[in-house]
Enzyme design. Sequence first.
Site, PDB file in Angstrom:
ATOM      1  CG  ASN A 130     -63.973  -4.716 -23.738  1.00 49.46           C
ATOM      2  OD1 ASN A 130     -63.140  -5.290 -24.424  1.00 49.46           O
ATOM      3  ND2 ASN A 130     -63.836  -3.445 -23.363  1.00 49.46           N
TER       4      ASN A 130
ATOM      5  NE  ARG B  63     -65.407   1.337  -2.048  1.00 49.54           N
ATOM      6  CZ  ARG B  63     -65.491   1.885  -3.275  1.00 49.54           C
ATOM      7  NH1 ARG B  63     -65.719   1.137  -4.335  1.00 49.54           N
ATOM      8  NH2 ARG B  63     -65.338   3.175  -3.436  1.00 49.54           N
TER       9      ARG B  63
ATOM     10  CG  LEU C 291     -64.437  -5.309  -7.092  1.00 53.14           C
ATOM     11  CD1 LEU C 291     -64.029  -6.298  -8.176  1.00 53.14           C
ATOM     12  CD2 LEU C 291     -65.879  -5.541  -6.655  1.00 53.14           C
TER      13      LEU C 291
ATOM     14  CD  GLU D  84     -60.237  -1.748 -23.909  1.00 54.33           C
ATOM     15  OE1 GLU D  84     -61.214  -2.234 -23.305  1.00 54.33           O
ATOM     16  OE2 GLU D  84     -59.919  -0.544 -23.820  1.00 54.33           O
TER      17      GLU D  84
ATOM     18  N   GLY E  67     -70.732  -1.612 -22.513  1.00 56.80           N
ATOM     19  CA  GLY E  67     -70.600  -3.058 -22.720  1.00 56.80           C
ATOM     20  C   GLY E  67     -70.086  -3.495 -24.074  1.00 56.80           C
TER      21      GLY E  67
ATOM     22  CG  MET F 239     -66.639   2.160 -14.492  1.00 54.04           C
ATOM     23  SD  MET F 239     -64.922   1.998 -15.059  1.00 54.04           S
ATOM     24  CE  MET F 239     -64.279   3.593 -14.571  1.00 54.04           C
ATOM     25  NE  ARG F 240     -69.007   1.501  -6.485  1.00 57.45           N
ATOM     26  CZ  ARG F 240     -68.864   2.719  -5.945  1.00 57.45           C
ATOM     27  NH1 ARG F 240     -68.751   3.779  -6.705  1.00 57.45           N
ATOM     28  NH2 ARG F 240     -68.828   2.863  -4.643  1.00 57.45           N
TER      29      ARG F 240
ATOM     30  CG  HIS G 228     -56.195  -0.651 -16.589  1.00 55.74           C
ATOM     31  ND1 HIS G 228     -57.054   0.124 -15.845  1.00 55.74           N
ATOM     32  CD2 HIS G 228     -55.112   0.109 -16.841  1.00 55.74           C
ATOM     33  CE1 HIS G 228     -56.492   1.317 -15.657  1.00 55.74           C
ATOM     34  NE2 HIS G 228     -55.317   1.336 -16.238  1.00 55.74           N
TER      35      HIS G 228
HETATM   36  N1  NHR Z   1     -60.804  -3.809  -7.554  1.00 49.46           N
HETATM   37  C1  NHR Z   1     -59.655  -4.304  -7.105  1.00 49.46           C
HETATM   38  N2  NHR Z   1     -59.572  -4.651  -5.815  1.00 49.46           N
HETATM   39  N3  NHR Z   1     -58.552  -4.449  -7.882  1.00 49.46           N
HETATM   40  C2  NHR Z   1     -58.594  -4.074  -9.163  1.00 49.46           C
HETATM   41  O1  NHR Z   1     -57.511  -4.240  -9.898  1.00 49.46           O
HETATM   42  C3  NHR Z   1     -59.789  -3.545  -9.715  1.00 49.46           C
HETATM   43  C4  NHR Z   1     -60.894  -3.427  -8.857  1.00 49.46           C
HETATM   44  C5  NHR Z   1     -62.104  -2.893  -9.326  1.00 49.46           C
HETATM   45  C6  NHR Z   1     -62.209  -2.442 -10.615  1.00 49.46           C
HETATM   46  C7  NHR Z   1     -61.215  -1.912 -12.819  1.00 49.46           C
HETATM   47  C8  NHR Z   1     -60.434  -0.596 -12.798  1.00 49.46           C
HETATM   48  C9  NHR Z   1     -59.725  -0.234 -14.044  1.00 49.46           C
HETATM   49  O2  NHR Z   1     -59.410  -1.098 -14.855  1.00 49.46           O
HETATM   50  C10 NHR Z   1     -61.112  -2.525 -11.464  1.00 49.46           C
HETATM   51  C11 NHR Z   1     -59.903  -3.085 -11.027  1.00 49.46           C
HETATM   52  C12 NHR Z   1     -62.802   1.763 -11.058  1.00 49.46           C
HETATM   53  C13 NHR Z   1     -61.955   2.581 -10.342  1.00 49.46           C
HETATM   54  C14 NHR Z   1     -62.506   3.651  -9.436  1.00 49.46           C
HETATM   55  O3  NHR Z   1     -61.763   4.491  -8.960  1.00 49.46           O
HETATM   56  C15 NHR Z   1     -60.595   2.354 -10.458  1.00 49.46           C
HETATM   57  C16 NHR Z   1     -60.127   1.330 -11.264  1.00 49.46           C
HETATM   58  C17 NHR Z   1     -60.979   0.502 -11.961  1.00 49.46           C
HETATM   59  C18 NHR Z   1     -62.321   0.732 -11.860  1.00 49.46           C
HETATM   60  N4  NHR Z   1     -63.823   3.645  -9.124  1.00 49.46           N
HETATM   61  C19 NHR Z   1     -64.514   4.581  -8.257  1.00 49.46           C
HETATM   62  C20 NHR Z   1     -64.898   3.917  -6.921  1.00 49.46           C
HETATM   63  O4  NHR Z   1     -65.068   4.657  -5.947  1.00 49.46           O
HETATM   64  C21 NHR Z   1     -65.813   5.045  -8.877  1.00 49.46           C
HETATM   65  C22 NHR Z   1     -65.592   5.692 -10.220  1.00 49.46           C
HETATM   66  C23 NHR Z   1     -66.882   5.843 -10.996  1.00 49.46           C
HETATM   67  O5  NHR Z   1     -67.935   5.310 -10.581  1.00 49.46           O
HETATM   68  O6  NHR Z   1     -66.812   6.462 -12.075  1.00 49.46           O
HETATM   69  O7  NHR Z   1     -65.072   2.683  -6.860  1.00 49.46           O
HETATM   70  O8  NHR Z   1     -59.422   0.957 -14.241  1.00 49.46           O
HETATM   71  C1  GAR Z   2     -62.937  -0.114 -21.767  1.00 49.85           C
HETATM   72  O1  GAR Z   2     -62.064   0.731 -22.476  1.00 49.85           O
HETATM   73  C2  GAR Z   2     -62.242  -0.694 -20.567  1.00 49.85           C
HETATM   74  O2  GAR Z   2     -60.892  -0.991 -20.779  1.00 49.85           O
HETATM   75  C3  GAR Z   2     -62.377   0.430 -19.603  1.00 49.85           C
HETATM   76  O3  GAR Z   2     -63.666   0.949 -19.805  1.00 49.85           O
HETATM   77  C4  GAR Z   2     -64.059   0.690 -21.138  1.00 49.85           C
HETATM   78  C5  GAR Z   2     -65.346  -0.080 -21.105  1.00 49.85           C
HETATM   79  O4  GAR Z   2     -65.901  -0.138 -22.378  1.00 49.85           O
HETATM   80  N1  GAR Z   2     -62.234  -0.019 -18.272  1.00 49.85           N
HETATM   81  C6  GAR Z   2     -61.918   0.770 -17.285  1.00 49.85           C
HETATM   82  O5  GAR Z   2     -61.604   1.927 -17.454  1.00 49.85           O
HETATM   83  C7  GAR Z   2     -61.987   0.122 -15.941  1.00 49.85           C
HETATM   84  N2  GAR Z   2     -61.831   1.118 -14.950  1.00 49.85           N
HETATM   85  P1  GAR Z   2     -67.114  -1.100 -22.688  1.00 49.85           P
HETATM   86  O6  GAR Z   2     -68.166  -0.862 -21.599  1.00 49.85           O
HETATM   87  O7  GAR Z   2     -67.598  -0.650 -24.030  1.00 49.85           O
HETATM   88  O8  GAR Z   2     -66.609  -2.494 -22.676  1.00 49.85           O
END
Ligand code: NHR
Ligand code: GAR
Length: 219
Positions: A19, A70, A98, A179, A17, A95-96, A114
């Site tokens: 950010n 989901r 959506l 960021e 957290g 990190m989920r 991102h």
């Molecule tokens: N959902 C949608 N529909 N669109 C986006 O652009 C999203 C989103 C959800 C999250 C953040 C994202 C990133 O910035 C984000 C953008 C998680 C994963 C992932 O693969 C991918 C991208 C991002 C966040 N998650 C796995 C899953 O099964 C779990 C990975 C884990 O728990 O470590 O959801 O990168």
């Molecule tokens: C940040 O670097 C953010 O850009 C990245 O995770 C970090 C979170 O840091 N986001 C992703 O990779 C989304 N998939 P924080 O918890 O310290 O804000």
Amino acid sequence: MNGIRKLRLVVLISGRGSNLQALLDQSASGELSAEVAAVISNQPGVYGLERARQAGVPALELDHRRFADRPGFEAVLIELIDRYSPDLVILAGFMRVLTAGFTEHYRGRLLNIHPSLLPKFRGLHTHERAIAAGETEHGATIHFVTAELDGGPLIVQARVPVLPDDDPDHLAARVLEQEHRLYSQAIRWLAEGRLKLDVERVWFDGEPLREPLQLADFV
Ligand code: NHR
Ligand code: GAR
């Protein structure tokens, strides 16, 4: 005051957290015309929840593992978020993935940060991949979230150089510093009404945005 209404934010996190902390600090100091109404983590017990509590902000846990799928998780997540009537829902290290049901519900008011210069390096482990690809520049991007993962309309980027002997951790730390300035800029523009999303494009100062804005142009 400057006549700008304070935006209500609900921030979704999965981890440390930092950010979120930047938003809490900038909101407390008055430099950001927004307040964090609630923080929700899909991971129980993470440090970001502690940061919210320290700031006197409701900190909620919703463990996705308690749900069969989901949509089941998201139905409850939407219910929790909407209790706080947010203007914006902010993904900050959330990190989920959506589903379209969720992203449509919040169309135009759901933002992600991102850690790459999108459209380069969608997905995870971006710092490692940028170094491996021999990039000389890397950074972070704020974008509107749509059903397409990391594929929604781009808003603003901050760039950092990749150094000759960089490793993923050092690069990530330098990107993270940038960021922490990015969300506040995007939120300020939204609060001011300069930035808008319609069905398919971003508008900035009444013009369709063709390339993401660059943070360096505004400092
Ligand atoms: N959902 C949608 N529909 N669109 C986006 O652009 C999203 C989103 C959800 C999250 C953040 C994202 C990133 O910035 C984000 C953008 C998680 C994963 C992932 O693969 C991918 C991208 C991002 C966040 N998650 C796995 C899953 O099964 C779990 C990975 C884990 O728990 O470590 O959801 O990168
Ligand atoms: C940040 O670097 C953010 O850009 C990245 O995770 C970090 C979170 O840091 N986001 C992703 O990779 C989304 N998939 P924080 O918890 O310290 O804000």
